[in-house]
Design a protein around this motif. Structure first.
Motif, mmCIF file in Angstrom:
data_model
loop_
_atom_site.group_PDB
_atom_site.id
_atom_site.type_symbol
_atom_site.label_atom_id
_atom_site.label_comp_id
_atom_site.label_asym_id
_atom_site.label_seq_id
_atom_site.Cartn_x
_atom_site.Cartn_y
_atom_site.Cartn_z
ATOM 1 N N GLU A 132 0.837 -1.210 0.000
ATOM 2 C CA GLU A 132 0.000 0.000 0.000
ATOM 3 C C GLU A 132 0.870 1.257 0.000
ATOM 4 O O GLU A 132 0.597 2.212 -0.725
ATOM 5 N N LYS A 133 1.896 1.257 0.839
ATOM 6 C CA LYS A 133 2.795 2.414 0.917
ATOM 7 C C LYS A 133 3.565 2.599 -0.388
ATOM 8 O O LYS A 133 3.802 3.723 -0.821
ATOM 9 N N GLN A 134 3.959 1.493 -1.019
ATOM 10 C CA GLN A 134 4.657 1.599 -2.298
ATOM 11 C C GLN A 134 3.770 2.251 -3.349
ATOM 12 O O GLN A 134 4.221 3.121 -4.097
ATOM 13 N N LYS A 135 2.519 1.854 -3.401
ATOM 14 C CA LYS A 135 1.594 2.471 -4.354
ATOM 15 C C LYS A 135 1.439 3.953 -4.073
ATOM 16 O O LYS A 135 1.429 4.774 -4.990
ATOM 17 N N LEU A 136 1.312 4.308 -2.798
ATOM 18 C CA LEU A 136 1.139 5.704 -2.413
ATOM 19 C C LEU A 136 2.342 6.552 -2.822
ATOM 20 O O LEU A 136 2.184 7.624 -3.418
ATOM 21 N N PHE A 137 3.538 6.066 -2.529
ATOM 22 C CA PHE A 137 4.730 6.862 -2.774
ATOM 23 C C PHE A 137 5.180 6.839 -4.236
ATOM 24 O O PHE A 137 5.889 7.740 -4.674
#
Length: 82
Positions: A29-34
């Protein structure tokens, strides 16, 4: 004595193995966000907390620089003795 050490070892292993908490993996999820290309700088993509930390850092940096320059100016002009 050996029996008590083995019992202690067994209790320690039991305590360690039962106290583990299973956390949900939020890395994807964090990878998609960043990695999302939305025009926001990466240091602000974390949300409101990142924006507040960034602003506080900038205020402290500018304020500290101004204070340092002020102190240099005060120190460079000695007081008149009279």
């Amino acid at each position: 004595m050996l029996r008590s050490l083995l019992a202690l070892r067994q209790i320690a292993q039991r305590t360690i193995s039962t106290s583990r908490r299973q956390f949900e993996n939020k890395v994807p999820e964090k990878q998609k966000l960043f990695q999302e290309d939305n025009g926001i700088p990466v240091h602000l993509k974390g949300g409101v907390a990142d924006a507040l930390l960034y602003r506080a850092t900038m205020i402290l940096t500018v304020g500290g620089t101004a204070y340092a320059i002020y102190q240099l100016a005060v120190a460079s002009f000695p007081k008149k003795q009279g």
